[in-house]
Write a protein that holds these residues in place. Structure first.
Motif, PDB file in Angstrom:
ATOM      1  N   UNK A  36       0.840  -1.206   0.000  1.00 51.34           N
ATOM      2  CA  UNK A  36       0.000   0.000   0.000  1.00 51.34           C
ATOM      3  C   UNK A  36       0.871   1.251   0.000  1.00 51.34           C
ATOM      4  N   UNK A  37       0.608   2.138  -0.936  1.00 56.72           N
ATOM      5  CA  UNK A  37       1.403   3.357  -1.061  1.00 56.72           C
ATOM      6  C   UNK A  37       0.684   4.580  -0.508  1.00 56.72           C
ATOM      7  N   UNK A  38      -0.644   4.549  -0.547  1.00 56.79           N
ATOM      8  CA  UNK A  38      -1.392   5.749  -0.191  1.00 56.79           C
ATOM      9  C   UNK A  38      -1.275   6.149   1.255  1.00 56.79           C
TER      10      UNK A  38
ATOM     11  N   UNK B  57      -2.332   9.938   6.253  1.00 53.24           N
ATOM     12  CA  UNK B  57      -1.063   9.858   6.973  1.00 53.24           C
ATOM     13  C   UNK B  57      -0.138   8.924   6.198  1.00 53.24           C
ATOM     14  N   UNK B  58       1.050   9.421   5.831  1.00 55.51           N
ATOM     15  CA  UNK B  58       1.980   8.667   4.990  1.00 55.51           C
ATOM     16  C   UNK B  58       3.269   8.323   5.736  1.00 55.51           C
ATOM     17  N   UNK B  59       4.081   7.514   5.082  1.00 52.36           N
ATOM     18  CA  UNK B  59       5.457   7.256   5.516  1.00 52.36           C
ATOM     19  C   UNK B  59       6.350   7.448   4.297  1.00 52.36           C
ATOM     20  N   UNK B  60       7.226   8.428   4.339  1.00 57.83           N
ATOM     21  CA  UNK B  60       8.138   8.720   3.232  1.00 57.83           C
ATOM     22  C   UNK B  60       7.403   8.772   1.899  1.00 57.83           C
ATOM     23  N   UNK B  61       6.302   9.456   1.886  1.00 55.08           N
ATOM     24  CA  UNK B  61       5.539   9.644   0.655  1.00 55.08           C
ATOM     25  C   UNK B  61       4.704   8.453   0.266  1.00 55.08           C
ATOM     26  N   UNK B  62       5.339   7.380  -0.230  1.00 53.13           N
ATOM     27  CA  UNK B  62       4.568   6.241  -0.757  1.00 53.13           C
ATOM     28  C   UNK B  62       4.988   4.910  -0.135  1.00 53.13           C
ATOM     29  N   UNK B  63       5.533   4.943   1.078  1.00 55.41           N
ATOM     30  CA  UNK B  63       6.035   3.713   1.688  1.00 55.41           C
ATOM     31  C   UNK B  63       5.295   3.317   2.961  1.00 55.41           C
ATOM     32  N   UNK B  64       4.039   3.776   3.108  1.00 52.67           N
ATOM     33  CA  UNK B  64       3.291   3.514   4.339  1.00 52.67           C
ATOM     34  C   UNK B  64       3.118   2.026   4.596  1.00 52.67           C
ATOM     35  N   UNK B  65       2.614   1.302   3.597  1.00 56.45           N
ATOM     36  CA  UNK B  65       2.354  -0.114   3.805  1.00 56.45           C
ATOM     37  C   UNK B  65       3.586  -0.890   4.213  1.00 56.45           C
TER      38      UNK B  65
END
Length: 533
Positions: free
Chosen positions: A53-55, A130-138
């Motif tokens: 998941x990127x979002x 809410x994200x992690x480093x743009x597209x690295x949440x998952x």
């Protein structure tokens, strides 16, 4: 894996979670220090859509936003059949679950003042992702939870085994039948348990073009349905409009957040085709965008995601995962449009559950994408899936922790199917191709009827357990799509293109219902393809 056959003595405390993705891992951690066994077909996290998941996670944590606004956006996108009470409850619990994840070590992005940074995605009325480093949440979330699970003494992890049947006695859970993955000739193992949580993910791998891992083949839905569980809304399959078409299976994903940052959708002539289709253009709901992209491709004009003006040189820093996927295929997204197509991405349907995650079978819970809570309706709002997974995982853990269970009767945990043949050559590819062509972005009665009869025959005759379970889920999806003679949300019928107010309700069905649909059909007008069984 050496003593799996002897690892499960009958015990009233034997809680089994099937699935090593977000819902399963979060539930296991929430149940600690209660003893739990997590069974995962792949190494923890590796076979989970959550990890891709990127979002990010939708949560009304920013100043000026509210749970009520979040719920309203969810309802607006859901095609008129969202359970509004469920959607509001989900939104209200979002903040607490974000703080849980922070406590487990998830490094969510923050602004210069140290507050959680939030972004905007399609059909949201506010910046609340809410994200992690743009597209690295998952990836970051799963990594943190895997580490937490492996460090928790009360959680036993068994990897490399896939559930292939749910065992019941008098409509209550009695256990599972599992088999070593990648070894069709291996003997099945029965596991006695009176409390089972299915967190096996979605159905994307039933389609030829998907963003989901191979493990997302509808297994959990199939074994629950074969045990008699009620299935909700199976016809509603969300196709992500911007899968990156570079010849990979699964297809890499170009996150919706790119369009939130200003990237546009163009055809081979450089024309923005979404502007004429919806006032929100690129930020329209996913079903509308997916059909727009599909139409451009079908017309021979192609479809591309162009971020060259909106991001340019900032692309690599803001969206490193997408950037890497493009570079690996010889595309520089900072300077070139990205070729895209719709891909099976998320299943709004699944095993019907109540607000505590309970299914219609006593002792069986379901969480994450394998379940259907009513929160998504006919079309999921972006980034609500990870939120739903953690909210329901926590609810399931709380519900289980408040109960006592009977010791399961091992005499009833005998194998459902002892022998298992190898997967017939091309059978899986044929099934996936038929799902894409007959039960895909655009559907009609003739193609659905053809698919239903093909899958019904395969569901009855397949001697490979994986193929049988795939056919079971495919049959249920196709039969429900045939029965809903209207277009609503992600379900689009070219022969019934309008919404029908009389059908403004959720679907509740069973495997027997799907079999009856197939049995009542006359020979389809389209020549039925053959699949090995």
């Amino acid at each position: 894996m050496t003593t799996l056959e002897n690892a499960f003595s009958p015990s009233a405390n034997n809680v089994v979670i099937v699935g090593g993705g977000l819902a399963g891992l979060f539930c296991a951690l929430k149940l600690a220090p209660r003893p739990v066994t997590v069974i995962s077909a792949a190494p923890l996290g590796e076979g989970a859509s959550s990890a891709w998941a990127q979002g990010g996670i939708a949560a009304a944590v920013a100043e000026g936003d509210s749970a009520e606004s979040h719920a309203a956006d969810t309802v607006a996108v859901g095609g008129g059949i969202v359970d509004e009470e469920i959607a509001l409850g989900l939104a209200r619990e979002a903040g607490a679950r974000i703080h849980d994840l922070l406590a487990y070590g998830v490094p969510f992005d923050r602004d210069l003042e140290g507050r959680l940074a939030v972004g905007r995605e399609a059909a949201h009325s506010a910046r609340r992702i809410v994200h992690v480093q743009g597209d690295m949440a998952g990836k970051a979330i799963i990594a943190a939870l895997v580490e937490g699970v492996r460090k928790t003494p009360s959680i036993r992890v068994i990897e490399g085994y896939a559930a292939e049947a749910l065992l019941t006695e008098n409509s209550e859970v009695a256990g599972l039948q599992v088999r070593k993955t990648g070894d069709a000739a291996s003997k099945p193992v029965t596991i006695a348990s009176s409390a089972i949580v299915l967190a096996t993910g979605g159905i994307g791998h039933l389609y030829a073009v998907t963003t989901n891992p191979v493990e997302a083949s509808g297994l959990g839905l199939a074994i629950a349905a074969r045990a008699g569980a009620i299935i909700a809304d199976p016809e509603f399959v969300q196709f992500h409009p911007t899968a990156i078409m570079v010849g990979k299976d699964p297809a890499p994903l170009a996150t919706e957040a790119l369009r939130g940052e200003g990237a546009t959708l163009v055809n081979s002539k450089g024309e923005r085709f979404m502007v004429a289709l919806n006032p929100l253009a690129e930020l329209a709901p996913r079903d509308i965008v997916a059909r727009g992209v599909f139409a451009e491709i079908a017309a021979g004009r192609g479809a591309f995601l162009d971020a060259t003006q909106a991001l340019g040189a900032r692309f690599a820093q803001k969206f490193p995962t997408v950037y890497a996927s493009c570079l690996a295929a010889g595309i520089d997204p900072a300077q070139q449009p990205i070729p895209i197509a719709p891909a099976a991405h998320y299943h709004m349907g699944g095993i019907a559950v109540d607000k505590r995650g309970r299914t219609s079978i006593k002792g069986l819970w379901a969480g994450g994408e394998v379940s259907s809570t009513g929160a998504h309706g006919a079309n999921r709002l972006a980034s609500n899936s990870l939120l739903e997974a953690v909210v329901y995982a926590a609810r399931i853990a709380e519900d289980i922790d408040g109960q006592t269970f009977n010791t399961p009767r091992v005499s009833h945990t005998k194998p459902v199917l002892s022998e298992n043949s190898a997967m017939p050559a091309s059978a899986e590819a044929d099934l996936r191709a038929m799902m894409s062509s007959h039960v895909g972005v655009i559907r009609d009665a003739d193609h659905l009827a053809d698919a239903i009869q093909t899958f019904a025959a395969l569901e009855q005759t397949a001697t490979n357990t994986s193929l049988r379970n795939m056919a079971t889920t495919a049959l249920i999806v196709a039969a429900s799509a045939w029965a809903r003679r209207e277009s609503r949300g992600a379900h689009f019928r070219s022969d019934y293109p309008a919404e029908d107010p009389a059908q403004k309700k959720r679907t509740m069905t069973t495997l027997d219902d799907a079999r009856q649909v197939a049995a009542g059909m006359i020979a389809p007008s389209i020549k039925k393809r053959s699949m090995g069984a």
